[in-house]
Write a protein that holds these residues in place. Structure first.
Motif, mmCIF file in Angstrom:
data_model
loop_
_atom_site.group_PDB
_atom_site.id
_atom_site.type_symbol
_atom_site.label_atom_id
_atom_site.label_comp_id
_atom_site.label_asym_id
_atom_site.label_seq_id
_atom_site.Cartn_x
_atom_site.Cartn_y
_atom_site.Cartn_z
ATOM 1 N N LEU A 146 17.182 -9.619 -11.758
ATOM 2 C CA LEU A 146 16.537 -8.330 -11.984
ATOM 3 C C LEU A 146 15.017 -8.457 -12.034
ATOM 4 N N GLU A 147 14.532 -9.619 -12.497
ATOM 5 C CA GLU A 147 13.087 -9.811 -12.545
ATOM 6 C C GLU A 147 12.456 -9.751 -11.146
ATOM 7 N N LEU A 148 13.185 -10.291 -10.166
ATOM 8 C CA LEU A 148 12.670 -10.243 -8.798
ATOM 9 C C LEU A 148 12.672 -8.816 -8.258
ATOM 10 N N PHE A 149 13.713 -8.055 -8.594
ATOM 11 C CA PHE A 149 13.724 -6.646 -8.207
ATOM 12 C C PHE A 149 12.536 -5.910 -8.835
ATOM 13 N N SER A 150 12.291 -6.179 -10.108
ATOM 14 C CA SER A 150 11.195 -5.500 -10.802
ATOM 15 C C SER A 150 9.838 -5.896 -10.211
ATOM 16 N N HIS A 151 9.736 -7.157 -9.840
ATOM 17 C CA HIS A 151 8.493 -7.639 -9.234
ATOM 18 C C HIS A 151 8.207 -6.886 -7.925
ATOM 19 N N GLU A 152 9.193 -6.785 -7.065
ATOM 20 C CA GLU A 152 8.991 -6.082 -5.793
ATOM 21 C C GLU A 152 8.797 -4.589 -6.002
ATOM 22 N N LEU A 153 9.480 -4.036 -6.985
ATOM 23 C CA LEU A 153 9.318 -2.609 -7.273
ATOM 24 C C LEU A 153 7.889 -2.310 -7.742
ATOM 25 N N ALA A 154 7.283 -3.262 -8.448
ATOM 26 C CA ALA A 154 5.889 -3.079 -8.868
ATOM 27 C C ALA A 154 4.969 -3.004 -7.652
ATOM 28 N N HIS A 155 5.238 -3.821 -6.631
ATOM 29 C CA HIS A 155 4.458 -3.730 -5.395
ATOM 30 C C HIS A 155 4.588 -2.340 -4.771
ATOM 31 N N VAL A 156 5.800 -1.803 -4.793
ATOM 32 C CA VAL A 156 6.034 -0.478 -4.212
ATOM 33 C C VAL A 156 5.297 0.591 -5.004
ATOM 34 N N ARG A 157 5.453 0.575 -6.320
ATOM 35 C CA ARG A 157 4.857 1.603 -7.162
ATOM 36 C C ARG A 157 3.331 1.602 -7.087
ATOM 37 N N GLN A 158 2.761 0.432 -7.012
ATOM 38 C CA GLN A 158 1.296 0.317 -7.001
ATOM 39 C C GLN A 158 0.712 0.353 -5.590
ATOM 40 N N LYS A 159 1.572 0.552 -4.588
ATOM 41 C CA LYS A 159 1.151 0.745 -3.190
ATOM 42 C C LYS A 159 0.244 -0.396 -2.694
ATOM 43 N N HIS A 160 0.661 -1.608 -2.958
ATOM 44 C CA HIS A 160 -0.129 -2.771 -2.541
ATOM 45 C C HIS A 160 -0.186 -2.924 -1.025
ATOM 46 N N SER A 161 0.801 -2.425 -0.325
ATOM 47 C CA SER A 161 0.815 -2.563 1.136
ATOM 48 C C SER A 161 -0.369 -1.858 1.781
ATOM 49 N N LEU A 162 -0.846 -0.769 1.160
ATOM 50 C CA LEU A 162 -1.991 -0.056 1.719
ATOM 51 C C LEU A 162 -3.245 -0.935 1.704
ATOM 52 N N ASP A 163 -3.389 -1.733 0.641
ATOM 53 C CA ASP A 163 -4.523 -2.656 0.583
ATOM 54 C C ASP A 163 -4.452 -3.674 1.715
ATOM 55 N N VAL A 164 -3.250 -4.182 1.954
ATOM 56 C CA VAL A 164 -3.070 -5.203 2.986
ATOM 57 C C VAL A 164 -3.330 -4.619 4.368
ATOM 58 N N ILE A 165 -2.839 -3.407 4.603
ATOM 59 C CA ILE A 165 -3.086 -2.757 5.897
ATOM 60 C C ILE A 165 -4.580 -2.552 6.112
ATOM 61 N N PHE A 166 -5.286 -2.147 5.057
ATOM 62 C CA PHE A 166 -6.728 -1.924 5.157
ATOM 63 C C PHE A 166 -7.475 -3.200 5.539
ATOM 64 N N ILE A 167 -7.170 -4.292 4.869
ATOM 65 C CA ILE A 167 -7.867 -5.544 5.174
ATOM 66 C C ILE A 167 -7.473 -6.065 6.547
ATOM 67 N N GLU A 168 -6.242 -5.809 6.974
ATOM 68 C CA GLU A 168 -5.820 -6.232 8.310
ATOM 69 C C GLU A 168 -6.573 -5.469 9.400
ATOM 70 N N LEU A 169 -6.785 -4.186 9.181
ATOM 71 C CA LEU A 169 -7.546 -3.397 10.160
ATOM 72 C C LEU A 169 -8.991 -3.879 10.251
ATOM 73 N N LEU A 170 -9.568 -4.231 9.105
ATOM 74 C CA LEU A 170 -10.916 -4.782 9.127
ATOM 75 C C LEU A 170 -10.956 -6.110 9.876
ATOM 76 N N ARG A 171 -9.944 -6.913 9.691
ATOM 77 C CA ARG A 171 -9.893 -8.216 10.369
ATOM 78 C C ARG A 171 -9.728 -8.059 11.877
ATOM 79 N N ILE A 172 -9.092 -6.977 12.287
ATOM 80 C CA ILE A 172 -8.952 -6.732 13.723
ATOM 81 C C ILE A 172 -10.322 -6.479 14.350
ATOM 82 N N VAL A 173 -11.143 -5.683 13.691
ATOM 83 C CA VAL A 173 -12.463 -5.345 14.232
ATOM 84 C C VAL A 173 -13.447 -6.495 14.034
#
Length: 458
Positions: free
Chosen positions: A168-195
């Motif tokens: 359950l701890e692993l589920f909670s860990h991944e759910l925290a990533h979802v709730r805090q929208k960490h993927s948006l940060d990663v997408i942003f830095i990836e777009l900067l790295r492309i340019v």
């Protein structure tokens, strides 16, 4: 562009260094997240800002020299000096042109790879079973993998899920990533790295952002289960596996040691406040150093280098004579019978040269038409200066054609500070300024002209 890239890189290096020295090791993860994101936005926007500061006063010599450039006949421009800049500009253009093409091709490659990762992830969401769980969707994969997250999707092993082998701890860990929208940060830095793929600091920022995401998710787990030791042991047992997708949040062996140490660390409120407070003067100082401050009164000297698109008073007959001005220390521009240009001060002239026909170079009055003034209101076409001060184009509407004593315009060249903001710089003098300031300056510090070639042609 080169100066912009240099400034942004220096800014990134300073901000990343401050983060590594003062912030990363402290338990202020929410602040650190926004510090890292703000640093990226700040470093790529502040160097591009150009603040125009109207000059309250200007030296007389600068003003007179500027006007001399405006009315100076094209034949008085010395060939060697006039021809070299365009040649160098052309070479620079070709060099920059090839670099931009090469950089764009590399960016295109990274963009295609980025899209491929997105396609791979979203294809998994359509081709595998989906289970809704709280704010997330569980994607059951046939592979034996550890859970990883992208946006609101948590990818897990179907076999592990059906056999209840995911803690359950692993589920909670991944759910925290979802709730805090960490993927948006990663997408942003990836777009900067492309340019800006050539900037190695972006790779360091990505690692720092992803590590901070793990700190945030671990903190959420420990707040829920209150058993740090058990969670640490769980991470150690799972750290040897990874998903291999760069856009996802997942467990990583290299990050585990720092994560385990951070769980047992505490930061006092005073320490947190001091570390955060350091960032305020840092950003202010960097903004002041990297922003381009421009004295408007200095621009015309650089911009009066091409033929104006409208008729100016440069070709009008001169009404002021040598006797009207203080010619003893005047600069004298000369063109001999063979068309060779030279210059002297008046006190350096021979008696024979002093006896020749000497004219005063200055801008004679010219009145615009109403149609011309309507065109001047377009900010994309004209940058407007009235009486040596930068003004909004709408200020033109306050004047009638009869209020204007003289005007001239010139195309903004690529080496000018205002290049790209408007196509032409327009300088306007009102009647009062022309009579009481400009003509007075011409009389006090005149530029004279001896043209023997013209006599020969006649």
């Amino acid at each position: 562009m080169i100066l912009y890239l240099f400034k942004s890189t220096v800014c990134l290096f300073i901000l990343w260094g401050i983060y590594k020295l003062f912030l990363e090791s402290e338990k202020i993860h929410v602040f650190n997240r926004f510090y890292l994101l703000l640093s990226l936005v700040f470093a790529f926007t502040i160097p591009a800002i150009n603040i125009e500061i109207p000059s309250a006063t200007a030296e007389t010599n600068l003003v007179v020299f500027k006007k001399t450039l405006e009315v100076q006949p094209k034949l008085l421009q010395f060939p060697n000096r006039a021809e070299l800049p365009p040649i160098e500009a052309q070479k620079a253009f070709l060099w920059v042109h090839y670099v931009v093409i090469l950089s764009s091709l590399v960016s295109l490659f990274f963009f295609i790879r980025f899209l491929n990762n997105l396609v791979t992830i979203f294809r998994s969401t359509r081709t595998n079973p989906v289970i809704k769980w709280q704010e997330a969707k569980l994607i059951l994969l046939d592979k034996k993998i550890l859970p990883y997250t992208f946006l609101n999707y948590i990818f897990i092993s179907r076999e592990y899920y059906e056999n209840a082998r995911i803690e359950l701890e692993l589920f909670s860990h991944e759910l925290a990533h979802v709730r805090q929208k960490h993927s948006l940060d990663v997408i942003f830095i990836e777009l900067l790295r492309i340019v800006f793929w050539f900037n190695p600091l972006l790779y360091l920022f990505k690692k720092a952002i992803q590590l901070n995401h793990e700190f945030l998710a671990d903190e959420a787990v420990n707040k829920t289960y209150h058993d740090v030791s058990a969670y640490q042991y769980l991470l150690l047992s799972k750290a040897v596996q990874t998903s291999g997708l760069t856009l996802t949040s997942n467990l990583n062996f290299q990050l585990t040691k720092k994560r385990l140490l951070m769980m047992t660390k505490s930061t006092s409120n005073a320490t947190a406040f001091i570390r955060k407070a350091i960032c305020i003067p840092l950003f202010i100082a960097l903004a002041f150093c990297l922003t381009e401050f421009q004295l408007i009164a200095q621009e015309p000297t650089n911009l009066k280098l091409s033929s104006p698109p409208t008729v100016t008073s440069a070709s009008k007959p001169h009404k002021l004579t040598k006797e009207d001005v203080n010619y003893y220390n005047a600069l004298v521009l000369m063109r001999d019978k063979n068309g060779v240009n030279s210059r002297k001060y008046y006190n350096e002239l021979t008696e024979e040269e002093k006896s020749k026909n000497i004219k005063v170079l200055y801008a004679e009055k010219i009145t615009p038409s109403q149609e011309e003034m309507e065109k001047w209101k377009d900010p994309k076409m004209y940058g407007v200066w009235i009486n040596e001060k930068r003004v909004r184009n709408s200020e033109v509407a306050k004047y009638k054609p009869s209020d204007i004593a003289e005007f001239s315009s010139s195309r903004v060249l690529k080496n000018a500070l205002n290049y790209g903001k408007h196509k032409y710089q327009l300088d306007i003098m009102t009647n009062d300024y022309y009579e009481n300031v400009y003509i007075k300056q011409v009389k006090e510090s005149p530029t004279l002209f001896i043209d023997e070639a013209k006599k020969k042609n006649n």
